[in-house]
Motif scaffolding. Structure first.
Motif, PDB file in Angstrom:
ATOM      1  N   SER A  79       0.890  -1.342  -0.082  1.00  0.00           N
ATOM      2  CA  SER A  79       0.158  -0.074   0.044  1.00  0.00           C
ATOM      3  C   SER A  79       0.607   1.224   0.086  1.00  0.00           C
ATOM      4  N   ARG A  80       2.169   1.386   0.841  1.00  0.00           N
ATOM      5  CA  ARG A  80       2.834   2.486   0.794  1.00  0.00           C
ATOM      6  C   ARG A  80       3.442   2.700  -0.678  1.00  0.00           C
ATOM      7  N   HIS A  81       3.807   1.405  -1.189  1.00  0.00           N
ATOM      8  CA  HIS A  81       4.519   1.610  -2.615  1.00  0.00           C
ATOM      9  C   HIS A  81       3.768   2.237  -3.754  1.00  0.00           C
ATOM     10  N   ARG A  82       2.176   1.658  -3.520  1.00  0.00           N
ATOM     11  CA  ARG A  82       1.169   2.073  -4.663  1.00  0.00           C
ATOM     12  C   ARG A  82       1.054   3.610  -4.353  1.00  0.00           C
ATOM     13  N   ILE A  83       0.861   4.172  -3.157  1.00  0.00           N
ATOM     14  CA  ILE A  83       0.679   5.416  -2.854  1.00  0.00           C
ATOM     15  C   ILE A  83       1.774   6.432  -3.390  1.00  0.00           C
ATOM     16  N   ALA A  84       3.130   5.866  -3.029  1.00  0.00           N
ATOM     17  CA  ALA A  84       4.313   6.623  -3.292  1.00  0.00           C
ATOM     18  C   ALA A  84       4.336   7.016  -4.821  1.00  0.00           C
ATOM     19  N   VAL A  85       3.905   5.908  -5.965  1.00  0.00           N
ATOM     20  CA  VAL A  85       3.806   5.846  -7.223  1.00  0.00           C
ATOM     21  C   VAL A  85       2.635   6.944  -7.638  1.00  0.00           C
ATOM     22  N   LEU A  86       1.445   6.771  -6.951  1.00  0.00           N
ATOM     23  CA  LEU A  86       0.238   7.490  -7.138  1.00  0.00           C
ATOM     24  C   LEU A  86       0.748   9.044  -7.074  1.00  0.00           C
ATOM     25  N   THR A  87       1.356   9.282  -5.990  1.00  0.00           N
ATOM     26  CA  THR A  87       1.951  10.882  -5.808  1.00  0.00           C
ATOM     27  C   THR A  87       3.023  11.301  -6.435  1.00  0.00           C
ATOM     28  N   GLY A  88       3.277  10.472  -7.443  1.00  0.00           N
ATOM     29  CA  GLY A  88       4.566  10.966  -8.403  1.00  0.00           C
ATOM     30  C   GLY A  88       5.759  10.656  -7.972  1.00  0.00           C
ATOM     31  N   GLY A  89       5.913   9.707  -6.968  1.00  0.00           N
ATOM     32  CA  GLY A  89       7.273   9.428  -6.488  1.00  0.00           C
ATOM     33  C   GLY A  89       7.638   7.982  -7.100  1.00  0.00           C
ATOM     34  N   GLN A  90       8.497   7.121  -6.387  1.00  0.00           N
ATOM     35  CA  GLN A  90       8.868   5.881  -6.510  1.00  0.00           C
ATOM     36  C   GLN A  90       8.666   5.057  -5.265  1.00  0.00           C
ATOM     37  N   ALA A  91       8.584   3.843  -5.598  1.00  0.00           N
ATOM     38  CA  ALA A  91       8.371   2.665  -4.405  1.00  0.00           C
ATOM     39  C   ALA A  91       9.508   2.646  -3.402  1.00  0.00           C
ATOM     40  N   GLY A  92      10.723   3.051  -3.713  1.00  0.00           N
ATOM     41  CA  GLY A  92      11.639   3.323  -2.849  1.00  0.00           C
ATOM     42  C   GLY A  92      11.464   4.303  -1.726  1.00  0.00           C
ATOM     43  N   GLN A  93      10.593   5.521  -2.177  1.00  0.00           N
ATOM     44  CA  GLN A  93      10.452   6.409  -1.299  1.00  0.00           C
ATOM     45  C   GLN A  93       9.323   6.238  -0.128  1.00  0.00           C
ATOM     46  N   ALA A  94       8.884   5.206  -0.362  1.00  0.00           N
ATOM     47  CA  ALA A  94       7.633   4.800   0.219  1.00  0.00           C
ATOM     48  C   ALA A  94       7.693   4.952   2.024  1.00  0.00           C
ATOM     49  N   SER A  95       8.946   4.880   2.459  1.00  0.00           N
ATOM     50  CA  SER A  95       9.061   4.944   3.997  1.00  0.00           C
ATOM     51  C   SER A  95       8.830   6.245   4.408  1.00  0.00           C
ATOM     52  N   ALA A  96       8.665   7.529   3.572  1.00  0.00           N
ATOM     53  CA  ALA A  96       8.432   8.866   4.035  1.00  0.00           C
ATOM     54  C   ALA A  96       6.866   8.757   4.457  1.00  0.00           C
ATOM     55  N   ILE A  97       6.139   7.783   3.919  1.00  0.00           N
ATOM     56  CA  ILE A  97       4.725   7.759   4.082  1.00  0.00           C
ATOM     57  C   ILE A  97       4.397   7.462   5.430  1.00  0.00           C
ATOM     58  N   VAL A  98       3.743   8.318   6.403  1.00  0.00           N
ATOM     59  CA  VAL A  98       3.700   8.036   7.634  1.00  0.00           C
ATOM     60  C   VAL A  98       2.175   8.475   7.990  1.00  0.00           C
ATOM     61  N   PRO A  99       1.217   7.427   8.049  1.00  0.00           N
ATOM     62  CA  PRO A  99      -0.188   7.636   8.422  1.00  0.00           C
ATOM     63  C   PRO A  99      -0.344   8.396   9.756  1.00  0.00           C
TER      64      PRO A  99
END
Length: 472
Positions: free
Chosen positions: A242-262
């Protein structure tokens, strides 16, 4: 007897009017779907849904992610380029309504290389000419205007398509975000229960050492502890995906998903205002795009019908010409050339009829697609309303059951520690708490997702990213 000029002009004007009316007298298709006054699953006729519906959950992280996706998502950027191309196509089609003006320049020089006596008969020549070319198809049947209107409708369909992509992206962000939140909620629950069961295993093992428990009791406690521990990896996978998908949907990459903190605060499930079904047809981008496509098909039907009638072309050329013979300036002169052409098909082996058949078929298909889109959109809303209502009831019941399971486990733990019950009631209470608590958490997630599905079905949200002048 030759008719006087006024009579001839009147007859020509009447003919043009008749041709124009004939070209426009084509069926205009409109949907015949009986749209109900209210949604069957709605409790009452309510106001229109919120535009920025993601803000109604009270989650600032979700709001931030949605705004980022609206500006950075690649699918939205691609859709914007399709709108740009469609607008350019509209400009090309509409340009045919006006005259086309071009500049031409010509120069030539010939040198025979012969004697002066020969050049007296065949002189060397140098010529230069500059002129303006004007060409125009007079739209006597409305064919060109119909084509331009069809291109305009295509551009509107592309614009509504872009808005539809934006709505899908926003909905996908919210869906994956609440899936991530739900996975983390489940992880917290499973880890807490796993820790409690590990503690139970430790107590049972200690009791076995002093002869107060059997090896069978230890095996049962160990089985329960391992089962709880085994539930953790799938949830961690779901959270990561889910984090990876959000990172791509917001214009980033899956490797940047750790920055998404609910968000770790309380999130509400808002009460959704549905509005009337008729307003759905003017709000959902996919329906608006289908309506625009039907409008384009109606104009193309009109454009095809005009193929049966004459087309009138006029042209003119204005310019100046200069000439030299044997290096002697002969002088320059102005020139004017005007022409008119009236062309009408007499026989083309069925091509004109085929053009009309294609346009008629396209119109019928666009109408069927639009009507199917309407009934499917109404179905989406009805299904979402029912799903949200029933999930809310389920969530309330499971929440109450989880509270009871927590209390039952507390009592079983206390009785076991005082030696008043054996291990089996405690393990049963732990399993019941794990099952019910996970069910309550899952229902809470499904409730949030059902709310997102309803907002998506209602078609709102794209307006929040456009100025009021561009929403229609």
């Amino acid at each position: 007897m030759k008719k006087p000029l006024p009579t001839r002009l009147a007859l020509a004007a009447a003919t043009l009017v008749a041709l124009t009316l004939a070209g426009c007298a084509t069926p205009v298709a409109q949907h015949a779907v009986d749209v109900p006054a209210t949604f069957a699953a709605a409790t009452s006729i309510e106001d229109e849904p919120d535009l920025a519906w993601w803000e109604s959950f009270g989650d600032p992280v979700l709001t931030q992610l949605v705004r980022r996706a609206a500006s950075e998502n690649r699918d939205i950027k691609m859709a914007a380029q399709r709108v740009r191309a469609a607008r350019a196509g509209e400009t090309i089609s509409r340009s045919a309504l006006l005259p086309s003006v071009g500049l031409s320049a010509e120069g030539s020089y010939s040198d025979t290389g012969r004697s002066a006596a020969y050049k007296a008969q065949s002189p060397d020549a140098s010529r230069q000419a500059v002129g303006l070319d004007v060409s125009w198809e007079l739209d006597i049947t409305g064919r060109v205007r119909a084509g331009a209107s069809a291109a305009e409708a295509d551009a509107m369909a592309a614009q509504y398509g872009e808005r539809g992509v934006r709505l899908l992206v926003v909905s996908d962000v919210a869906t994956n975000y609440f899936t991530l939140v739900g996975a983390q909620r489940q992880l917290d629950t499973v880890r807490a229960i796993s820790t409690a069961q590990d503690e139970t295993l430790r107590l049972v093992t200690a009791r076995q050492r002093v002869g107060l428990a059997t090896a069978f009791d230890v095996e049962r406690a160990q089985t329960a502890a391992l089962q709880a521990r085994a539930a953790i990896p799938p949830l961690e996978t779901l959270a990561a995906v889910s984090r990876h998908r959000i990172a791509v949907l917001t214009g980033g990459q899956a490797g940047q998903a750790s920055a998404i903190v609910p968000f770790n605060g309380a999130v509400v499930v808002p009460t959704t205002r549905t509005g009337q079904p008729a307003s759905l047809l003017e709000r959902r981008p996919d329906l608006l795009a289908m309506k625009a496509q039907l409008t384009a098909a109606n104009f193309r039907r009109q454009q095809a019908a005009a193929e049966w009638f004459p087309r009138l072309f006029v042209g003119a050329m204005f310019g100046r010409d200069s000439l030299q013979l044997n290096s002697i300036d002969v002088g320059s002169s102005r020139f004017t050339n005007a022409s008119a052409l009236l062309a009408m098909p007499l026989f083309n082996a069925g091509r004109t009829q085929a053009i009309n058949d294609i346009a008629e078929s396209g119109q019928a298909e666009a109408l069927a697609r639009y009507e199917d889109g309407i009934v499917r959109a109404l179905e989406d809303v009805e299904n979402s309303l029912v799903g949200l209502r029933e999930e809310r009831t389920r969530s309330e019941s499971l929440g109450a059951a989880a509270t009871s399971a927590d209390a039952a486990l507390g009592r079983a733990q206390s009785l076991f520690e005082r030696g008043q019950v054996d291990l089996l009631p405690l393990l049963d209470a732990q399993r019941a708490r794990l099952s019910v608590r996970l069910g309550a958490n899952e229902s809470q997630t499904q409730l949030q997702l059902a709310s997102v599905r309803l907002f998506k079905a209602l078609g709102g949200g794209w307006q929040a990213f456009e100025s009021p002048s561009k929403t229609h």
